[in-house]
Motif scaffolding. Sequence first.
Motif, PDB file in Angstrom:
ATOM      1  N   ILE A  49       0.850  -1.185   0.000  1.00 12.71           N
ATOM      2  CA  ILE A  49       0.000   0.000   0.000  1.00 12.71           C
ATOM      3  C   ILE A  49       0.887   1.237   0.000  1.00 12.71           C
ATOM      4  O   ILE A  49       2.082   1.165   0.306  1.00 12.71           O
ATOM      5  CB  ILE A  49      -0.959   0.051   1.217  1.00 12.71           C
ATOM      6  N   SER A  50       0.324   2.372  -0.341  1.00 13.43           N
ATOM      7  CA  SER A  50       1.062   3.631  -0.309  1.00 13.43           C
ATOM      8  C   SER A  50       0.072   4.791  -0.382  1.00 13.43           C
ATOM      9  O   SER A  50      -1.067   4.621  -0.842  1.00 13.43           O
ATOM     10  CB  SER A  50       2.041   3.707  -1.481  1.00 13.43           C
ATOM     11  N   ASP A  51       0.508   5.950   0.078  1.00 12.15           N
ATOM     12  CA  ASP A  51      -0.268   7.184  -0.088  1.00 12.15           C
ATOM     13  C   ASP A  51      -1.688   7.087   0.471  1.00 12.15           C
ATOM     14  O   ASP A  51      -2.650   7.472  -0.186  1.00 12.15           O
ATOM     15  CB  ASP A  51      -0.303   7.580  -1.562  1.00 12.15           C
ATOM     16  N   ASN A  52      -1.820   6.592   1.684  1.00 13.43           N
ATOM     17  CA  ASN A  52      -3.162   6.558   2.278  1.00 13.43           C
ATOM     18  C   ASN A  52      -3.566   7.912   2.853  1.00 13.43           C
ATOM     19  O   ASN A  52      -4.746   8.191   3.054  1.00 13.43           O
ATOM     20  CB  ASN A  52      -3.250   5.492   3.364  1.00 13.43           C
ATOM     21  N   HIS A  53      -2.591   8.796   3.131  1.00 17.24           N
ATOM     22  CA  HIS A  53      -2.874  10.170   3.574  1.00 17.24           C
ATOM     23  C   HIS A  53      -3.870  10.207   4.736  1.00 17.24           C
ATOM     24  O   HIS A  53      -4.864  10.944   4.699  1.00 17.24           O
ATOM     25  CB  HIS A  53      -3.384  11.010   2.413  1.00 17.24           C
ATOM     26  N   SER A  54      -3.622   9.385   5.750  1.00 16.15           N
ATOM     27  CA  SER A  54      -4.440   9.319   6.970  1.00 16.15           C
ATOM     28  C   SER A  54      -5.815   8.684   6.738  1.00 16.15           C
ATOM     29  O   SER A  54      -6.651   8.680   7.639  1.00 16.15           O
ATOM     30  CB  SER A  54      -4.622  10.701   7.618  1.00 16.15           C
ATOM     31  N   HIS A  55      -6.031   8.133   5.565  1.00 14.49           N
ATOM     32  CA  HIS A  55      -7.281   7.435   5.278  1.00 14.49           C
ATOM     33  C   HIS A  55      -7.107   5.976   5.658  1.00 14.49           C
ATOM     34  O   HIS A  55      -6.079   5.366   5.343  1.00 14.49           O
ATOM     35  CB  HIS A  55      -7.614   7.556   3.789  1.00 14.49           C
ATOM     36  N   ILE A  56      -8.085   5.397   6.322  1.00 18.05           N
ATOM     37  CA  ILE A  56      -7.990   3.997   6.724  1.00 18.05           C
ATOM     38  C   ILE A  56      -9.008   3.175   5.937  1.00 18.05           C
ATOM     39  O   ILE A  56     -10.071   3.668   5.556  1.00 18.05           O
ATOM     40  CB  ILE A  56      -8.179   3.815   8.244  1.00 18.05           C
ATOM     41  N   PHE A  57      -8.679   1.921   5.692  1.00 16.11           N
ATOM     42  CA  PHE A  57      -9.498   1.081   4.842  1.00 16.11           C
ATOM     43  C   PHE A  57      -9.159  -0.375   5.117  1.00 16.11           C
ATOM     44  O   PHE A  57      -8.231  -0.687   5.878  1.00 16.11           O
ATOM     45  CB  PHE A  57      -9.260   1.413   3.359  1.00 16.11           C
ATOM     46  N   MET A 202      11.964  -0.297  -1.323  1.00 13.90           N
ATOM     47  CA  MET A 202      10.820   0.588  -1.123  1.00 13.90           C
ATOM     48  C   MET A 202      11.286   2.020  -1.305  1.00 13.90           C
ATOM     49  O   MET A 202      12.174   2.479  -0.589  1.00 13.90           O
ATOM     50  CB  MET A 202      10.228   0.406   0.276  1.00 13.90           C
ATOM     51  N   THR A 203      10.723   2.721  -2.271  1.00 18.79           N
ATOM     52  CA  THR A 203      11.000   4.145  -2.452  1.00 18.79           C
ATOM     53  C   THR A 203       9.665   4.856  -2.594  1.00 18.79           C
ATOM     54  O   THR A 203       8.698   4.281  -3.112  1.00 18.79           O
ATOM     55  CB  THR A 203      11.857   4.420  -3.702  1.00 18.79           C
ATOM     56  N   HIS A 204       9.615   6.117  -2.163  1.00 18.00           N
ATOM     57  CA  HIS A 204       8.348   6.813  -2.339  1.00 18.00           C
ATOM     58  C   HIS A 204       8.120   7.132  -3.811  1.00 18.00           C
ATOM     59  O   HIS A 204       7.020   6.987  -4.328  1.00 18.00           O
ATOM     60  CB  HIS A 204       8.313   8.089  -1.497  1.00 18.00           C
ATOM     61  N   ASP A 212       4.647   5.418 -13.704  1.00 18.10           N
ATOM     62  CA  ASP A 212       4.853   6.812 -13.263  1.00 18.10           C
ATOM     63  C   ASP A 212       4.148   7.839 -14.134  1.00 18.10           C
ATOM     64  O   ASP A 212       4.468   9.031 -14.077  1.00 18.10           O
ATOM     65  CB  ASP A 212       6.351   7.121 -13.247  1.00 18.10           C
ATOM     66  N   ILE A 213       3.182   7.430 -14.943  1.00 19.41           N
ATOM     67  CA  ILE A 213       2.524   8.365 -15.849  1.00 19.41           C
ATOM     68  C   ILE A 213       1.435   9.148 -15.116  1.00 19.41           C
ATOM     69  O   ILE A 213       0.570   8.571 -14.454  1.00 19.41           O
ATOM     70  CB  ILE A 213       1.923   7.637 -17.062  1.00 19.41           C
ATOM     71  N   THR A 214       1.495  10.480 -15.226  1.00 25.52           N
ATOM     72  CA  THR A 214       0.523  11.350 -14.573  1.00 25.52           C
ATOM     73  C   THR A 214      -0.751  11.452 -15.410  1.00 25.52           C
ATOM     74  O   THR A 214      -0.817  10.976 -16.547  1.00 25.52           O
ATOM     75  CB  THR A 214       1.096  12.763 -14.383  1.00 25.52           C
ATOM     76  N   LYS A 215      -1.738  12.139 -14.861  1.00 26.29           N
ATOM     77  CA  LYS A 215      -2.995  12.313 -15.591  1.00 26.29           C
ATOM     78  C   LYS A 215      -2.808  13.171 -16.835  1.00 26.29           C
ATOM     79  O   LYS A 215      -3.666  13.183 -17.725  1.00 26.29           O
ATOM     80  CB  LYS A 215      -4.048  12.944 -14.673  1.00 26.29           C
ATOM     81  N   ARG A 216      -1.693  13.885 -16.901  1.00 20.32           N
ATOM     82  CA  ARG A 216      -1.388  14.675 -18.097  1.00 20.32           C
ATOM     83  C   ARG A 216      -0.570  13.873 -19.124  1.00 20.32           C
ATOM     84  O   ARG A 216      -0.130  14.410 -20.133  1.00 20.32           O
ATOM     85  CB  ARG A 216      -0.631  15.947 -17.713  1.00 20.32           C
ATOM     86  N   GLY A 217      -0.338  12.604 -18.808  1.00 21.20           N
ATOM     87  CA  GLY A 217       0.366  11.749 -19.748  1.00 21.20           C
ATOM     88  C   GLY A 217       1.877  11.874 -19.705  1.00 21.20           C
ATOM     89  O   GLY A 217       2.564  11.408 -20.620  1.00 21.20           O
ATOM     90  N   LEU A 239      11.761  -7.156  -6.047  1.00 20.86           N
ATOM     91  CA  LEU A 239      10.523  -6.392  -5.903  1.00 20.86           C
ATOM     92  C   LEU A 239      10.842  -4.949  -5.552  1.00 20.86           C
ATOM     93  O   LEU A 239      11.617  -4.683  -4.639  1.00 20.86           O
ATOM     94  CB  LEU A 239       9.644  -7.023  -4.810  1.00 20.86           C
ATOM     95  N   HIS A 240      10.257  -4.018  -6.290  1.00 16.75           N
ATOM     96  CA  HIS A 240      10.380  -2.581  -6.015  1.00 16.75           C
ATOM     97  C   HIS A 240       8.975  -2.035  -5.793  1.00 16.75           C
ATOM     98  O   HIS A 240       8.121  -2.118  -6.688  1.00 16.75           O
ATOM     99  CB  HIS A 240      11.056  -1.871  -7.185  1.00 16.75           C
ATOM    100  N   VAL A 241       8.735  -1.492  -4.610  1.00 19.00           N
ATOM    101  CA  VAL A 241       7.427  -0.941  -4.258  1.00 19.00           C
ATOM    102  C   VAL A 241       7.548   0.565  -4.082  1.00 19.00           C
ATOM    103  O   VAL A 241       8.429   1.045  -3.370  1.00 19.00           O
ATOM    104  CB  VAL A 241       6.874  -1.581  -2.963  1.00 19.00           C
ATOM    105  N   CYS A 242       6.663   1.319  -4.724  1.00 19.56           N
ATOM    106  CA  CYS A 242       6.683   2.779  -4.641  1.00 19.56           C
ATOM    107  C   CYS A 242       5.253   3.295  -4.569  1.00 19.56           C
ATOM    108  O   CYS A 242       4.298   2.532  -4.429  1.00 19.56           O
ATOM    109  CB  CYS A 242       7.414   3.373  -5.849  1.00 19.56           C
ATOM    110  N   GLY A 243       5.105   4.611  -4.687  1.00 21.96           N
ATOM    111  CA  GLY A 243       3.794   5.251  -4.684  1.00 21.96           C
ATOM    112  C   GLY A 243       3.910   6.607  -5.360  1.00 21.96           C
ATOM    113  O   GLY A 243       4.402   6.734  -6.456  1.00 21.96           O
ATOM    114  N   HIS A 244       3.468   7.656  -4.642  1.00 24.10           N
ATOM    115  CA  HIS A 244       3.681   9.053  -5.017  1.00 24.10           C
ATOM    116  C   HIS A 244       2.827   9.499  -6.204  1.00 24.10           C
ATOM    117  O   HIS A 244       2.058  10.449  -6.083  1.00 24.10           O
ATOM    118  CB  HIS A 244       5.169   9.284  -5.303  1.00 24.10           C
ATOM    119  N   ILE A 245       2.936   8.841  -7.339  1.00 20.65           N
ATOM    120  CA  ILE A 245       2.157   9.192  -8.519  1.00 20.65           C
ATOM    121  C   ILE A 245       0.897   8.328  -8.524  1.00 20.65           C
ATOM    122  O   ILE A 245       0.903   7.183  -9.001  1.00 20.65           O
ATOM    123  CB  ILE A 245       2.965   8.980  -9.823  1.00 20.65           C
TER     124      ILE A 245
END
Length: 284
Positions: A49-57, A202-204, A212-217, A239-245
């Motif tokens: 998991i990544s980028d939960n930003h204080s959201h729990i699930f 693990m890297t952010h 790593d493609i953003t909504k702007r492509g 295994l490389h686990v990241c998030g951020h994007i």
Amino acid sequence: MSPISSLDAKAQATAVDPGLPPRAKVYDSYDLTHIPKHPGEGWTRFVCISDNHSHIFHVPPGDVLLHAGDLSRLGTLADLQVTLNWLKTLPHPKKYFIAGNHDLCLDVQYEEGGELVQFKPRDLPTKDLAAARKLVRSKSLIAAGMHYLEHEAAVYTAQSGKTYTIYGSPAAPFYSIGAFQYSAGDGRRIYSRIPPSVDILMTHTPSLGVCDITKRGKHAGCAELAERLLDDDLQSCRLHVCGHIHEGRGVAVVGQTERLPEGRISVNAALPRIPLPIIVDLKD
């Protein structure tokens, strides 16, 4: 097994790619009420998991939980505590986690004398910075199987006796004022600290060109991390686990070499609209 192309929390559990190495199974779409069956003895289940930003699930069980940063919403101690208290309740015997650019309270550069002190939010008092860094390494979290990694490694021993070296880095290329960010040219130095023995990275930030493609492509991953992953001494990393994007959430198999013909599994586990962890089963 057939490949999947969309995220659906109610989809039947399906391995991500029929071309995955025989020593790995990956699920990024499944019904949370019917979790893919654990492969059994001789396998380790990593839940990413990544980028939960204080959201729990809801998070499915597994042997190891990997959280690739952005634990908090606004970077305050209170936000961080929400996530840490939640992680403590999860059933995984071992949990490894890193920070991300939102986690201001964990970045020493926001302390007096730090390079970012002038940007410290009013709701982030200095005392909370020290308290946050103490909290992530507290005895209570360690007792709950939680291990915070900040440019450092830990060793996990599976039930089979197989050991996995796990290295975590919270760093990401500079985008806007935040935590653990670096300027162009500094990434090589930062990622040179990844040990040759690493099995799980693990890297952010993602590496450039991989999930790593953003909504702007546009590709928003780090080129210097991508270069580091090509070095000979990291060819045993499975295994490389990241998030951020967030828009880059997904799985790719990259880096097939003579030493690692099956390639490395790259997972961007940032939370999408539907919070669904990505499951990676590795044969020990």
